[in-house]
Design a protein around this motif. Structure first.
Motif, PDB file in Angstrom:
ATOM      1  N   UNK A 185      -3.902   6.963   3.729  1.00  0.00           N
ATOM      2  CA  UNK A 185      -3.779   8.365   2.850  1.00  0.00           C
ATOM      3  C   UNK A 185      -2.765   9.346   3.346  1.00  0.00           C
ATOM      4  N   UNK A 186      -2.675   9.409   4.833  1.00  0.00           N
ATOM      5  CA  UNK A 186      -1.662  10.028   5.262  1.00  0.00           C
ATOM      6  C   UNK A 186      -0.210   9.739   4.999  1.00  0.00           C
ATOM      7  N   UNK A 187      -0.174   8.555   5.155  1.00  0.00           N
ATOM      8  CA  UNK A 187       1.121   7.901   4.872  1.00  0.00           C
ATOM      9  C   UNK A 187       1.429   8.116   3.016  1.00  0.00           C
ATOM     10  N   UNK A 241       4.275  10.055   1.668  1.00  0.00           N
ATOM     11  CA  UNK A 241       5.353   9.466   0.513  1.00  0.00           C
ATOM     12  C   UNK A 241       5.307  10.342  -0.568  1.00  0.00           C
ATOM     13  N   UNK A 242       4.059  10.803  -0.873  1.00  0.00           N
ATOM     14  CA  UNK A 242       4.277  11.964  -1.893  1.00  0.00           C
ATOM     15  C   UNK A 242       4.959  13.175  -1.807  1.00  0.00           C
ATOM     16  N   UNK A 243       4.754  13.554  -0.558  1.00  0.00           N
ATOM     17  CA  UNK A 243       5.539  14.772  -0.008  1.00  0.00           C
ATOM     18  C   UNK A 243       6.841  14.639  -0.037  1.00  0.00           C
ATOM     19  N   UNK A 267     -10.083   4.253   9.967  1.00  0.00           N
ATOM     20  CA  UNK A 267      -8.865   4.827  10.658  1.00  0.00           C
ATOM     21  C   UNK A 267      -7.613   4.291   9.772  1.00  0.00           C
ATOM     22  N   UNK A 268      -7.659   3.132   9.630  1.00  0.00           N
ATOM     23  CA  UNK A 268      -6.686   2.432   8.591  1.00  0.00           C
ATOM     24  C   UNK A 268      -6.350   3.293   7.245  1.00  0.00           C
ATOM     25  N   UNK A 272       7.023   1.508   5.263  1.00  0.00           N
ATOM     26  CA  UNK A 272       6.890   0.510   6.616  1.00  0.00           C
ATOM     27  C   UNK A 272       5.643   0.785   7.008  1.00  0.00           C
ATOM     28  N   UNK A 273       5.154   2.062   7.189  1.00  0.00           N
ATOM     29  CA  UNK A 273       3.674   2.084   7.677  1.00  0.00           C
ATOM     30  C   UNK A 273       2.689   1.586   6.760  1.00  0.00           C
TER      31      UNK A 273
END
Length: 532
Positions: free
Chosen positions: A447-449, A453-455, A441-442, A71-72
């Motif tokens: 990358x964090x999302x 997701x990979x986690x 920032x996006x 969703x993010x």
């Protein structure tokens, strides 16, 4: 015609027959033993550490599944394009500079006419019966009037003409879309179509693997398909964002270059106009000062000539009056002397001596008055010159102070304008960097999302590994029970094999005896063989 027949008979030795019978008896006894199943543990269960690992893995999976990174990522992909905040600046104002006041020339009191001191009349010798001659009176002559310096109007400070301030346009006033490539969307669509084709191929391959593994249509198949298409979805998002960002940056750079050229032209035109206005004001100021100095010089020269003319006329009149008085005095003295007798020679000589002394004293008094008059005029001229020079110095000092104040005001306004432009440039750069920072920032959020997701996928893989280990343990237990069943089912055949292996291991010493019966055919065959 028949041939003869042969018969065979196999026989065992007695000792071998006995060995067979004993081995058969032993094998039969072994084969009749009952089946004894294994009742001990055959499969090792999970130890406590493995069980704690399973529980920790389930907790990690539950914690990671509380968030929805997809969703993010979808929100970042559909987020609007960052815009540049408006930046406005103010034009520096030139400070007010007071207009220089014309210097006032101090009023100087004109010189007063010198007064001839009265000299006591010499009585001389007294001649009885002869009236004393009277001294001729010198006519009063009005002293010269000091020449007046004509009023000269002081120069007016030249006014700097109004210069229009250049209008500075910000990047927000420009139409960024006019600088963007008209083929940008087509390029994005073609790139996304290529990635989508690769994603479709990967999905087909994942489905083929799921069909080969017998997991097609289940949650495992969906997980395999999503895992196979996840890199392509992320690549589509990165590609679309990168192409749009690249197109926006190119359009922004083109718009900035265009606005910079327009701004440079406006600043250059304003500087040229301001320079012309300053030069025009300087020329007007110089022309006004030159005209004022010429008028002031003419007025001073006119006053000086008038003063000299008045002094010259006054001196001529005074000389004529004194000469007339002398002539009249001499005429009176000559008549008086003609009437005197020789006896009065001594008195005449004494009278002449007294008159000569009186005349010398009068001459000295007149000369002293002339010297005083000239000294007063020269002092007046010196005071007037000093007053005029002082006024000129005050006027020049006022004009110089006004010019310096005007220059300081212009320089202060220029520095304020440069400071405002620098602040406006810094604010504009910060505003233009804001969309890039927001895009970065996006990207970092994406990358964090993506990492989250990979986690989650890794956690799902760990949870699947836990389930697979538990399934393998259960399968192993079921395999052991099935193997025990197979062992029990094959026990009879195994016992029979044991019995047969006991017999097959013994050597065979069977002897064979053949008995042949000769026929007519055999006889004819033998004869034919002899003649051939």
């Amino acid at each position: 015609m028949s041939k003869g027949s042969t018969t065979s008979k196999a026989t065992l030795p007695a000792w071998q027959q006995q060995m067979y019978e004993e081995a058969y008896g032993l094998g039969k006894g072994v084969s009749q033993q009952p089946f004894i199943p294994y009742t001990g543990a055959q499969v090792a269960g999970f130890n406590p550490d493995q069980l704690r690992q399973f529980e920790a893995t389930r907790g990690m999976v539950g914690a990671s599944q509380q968030y929805d990174p997809r969703a993010g990522l979808q929100a970042l992909a559909t987020a609007p394009t960052p815009t540049i905040s408006p930046v406005t600046g103010t034009t520096a104002q030139i400070g007010q500079v007071g207009t220089p006041q014309a210097a006032q020339i101090q009023r100087i009191q004109g010189p007063s006419a010198a007064t001839i001191q009265a000299m006591p009349t010499f009585g001389g010798a007294t001649i009885q019966g002869i009236q004393d001659p009277r001294a001729t009176q010198i006519q009063q002559i009005q002293g010269p009037t000091a020449a007046q310096i004509a009023n000269v109007q002081g120069p007016q400070a030249a006014q700097i003409g109004g210069v229009s301030t250049p209008q500075f346009r910000g990047l927000l006033d420009a139409d960024i879309s006019a600088y963007q490539s008209p083929y940008q969307q087509q390029v994005i669509d073609f790139a996304l179509q290529d990635i989508q084709r690769q994603s479709d191929l990967a999905r087909g391959q994942a489905q083929s693997r799921a069909i080969g593994a017998g997991a097609f249509g289940g949650s495992r198949s969906a997980l395999i398909e999503s895992e196979a298409t996840r890199p392509f979805a992320e690549q589509m998002a990165r590609t679309a964002a990168g192409l749009r960002e690249s197109g926006f940056q190119q359009a922004q750079q083109a718009a900035q270059a265009d606005l910079a050229r327009q701004q440079q032209l406006g600043v250059f035109g304003a500087e040229q106009a301001q320079q012309r206005a300053l030069q025009q004001a300087q020329l007007q100021q110089q022309a006004g000062l030159t005209g004022f100095e010429a008028q002031q010089q003419r007025a001073l020269e006119q006053a000086r000539l008038g003063q000299q003319a008045g002094l010259t006329g006054f001196e001529a009149q005074q000389q004529r009056a004194m000469r007339q008085a002398e002539l009249a005095q001499q005429a009176g003295l000559a008549g008086y002397q003609g009437r005197l007798s020789t006896a009065q020679r001594q008195a005449d000589l004494a009278q002449q001596a007294g008159l000569a002394g009186q005349d010398i004293a009068a001459q000295r008094a007149i000369q002293q008055a002339q010297l005083q008059q000239q000294a007063g005029l020269r002092g007046y001229e010196g005071d007037l010159q000093r007053s005029l020079q002082q006024g000129q110095f005050a006027q020049q000092a006022g004009l110089l102070g006004a010019e310096q104040a005007q220059a300081r005001a212009l320089e202060q306004a220029r520095l304020a304008q440069q400071t405002g432009m620098a602040e406006l440039d810094i604010a504009g750069r910060a505003a233009m960097m804001q969309p890039e920072l927001e895009l970065r920032a996006r990207q970092q959020q994406a990358g964090l999302l993506g990492g989250q997701l990979e986690d989650q996928y890794q956690a799902l893989g760990l949870l699947g590994g836990v389930g697979q280990q538990q399934q393998q343990l259960q399968q192993r237990a079921m395999d052991q029970a099935y193997n025990e069943f197979l062992r029990a089912s094959g026990y009879g055949q195994q016992q029979l094999g044991t019995l047969l292996s006991g017999l097959s291991g013994m050597p065979s010493l069977i002897s064979q005896r053949d008995k042949k019966k000769t026929g007519a055919g055999d006889i004819l065959g033998t004869i034919a063989g002899l003649f051939s």
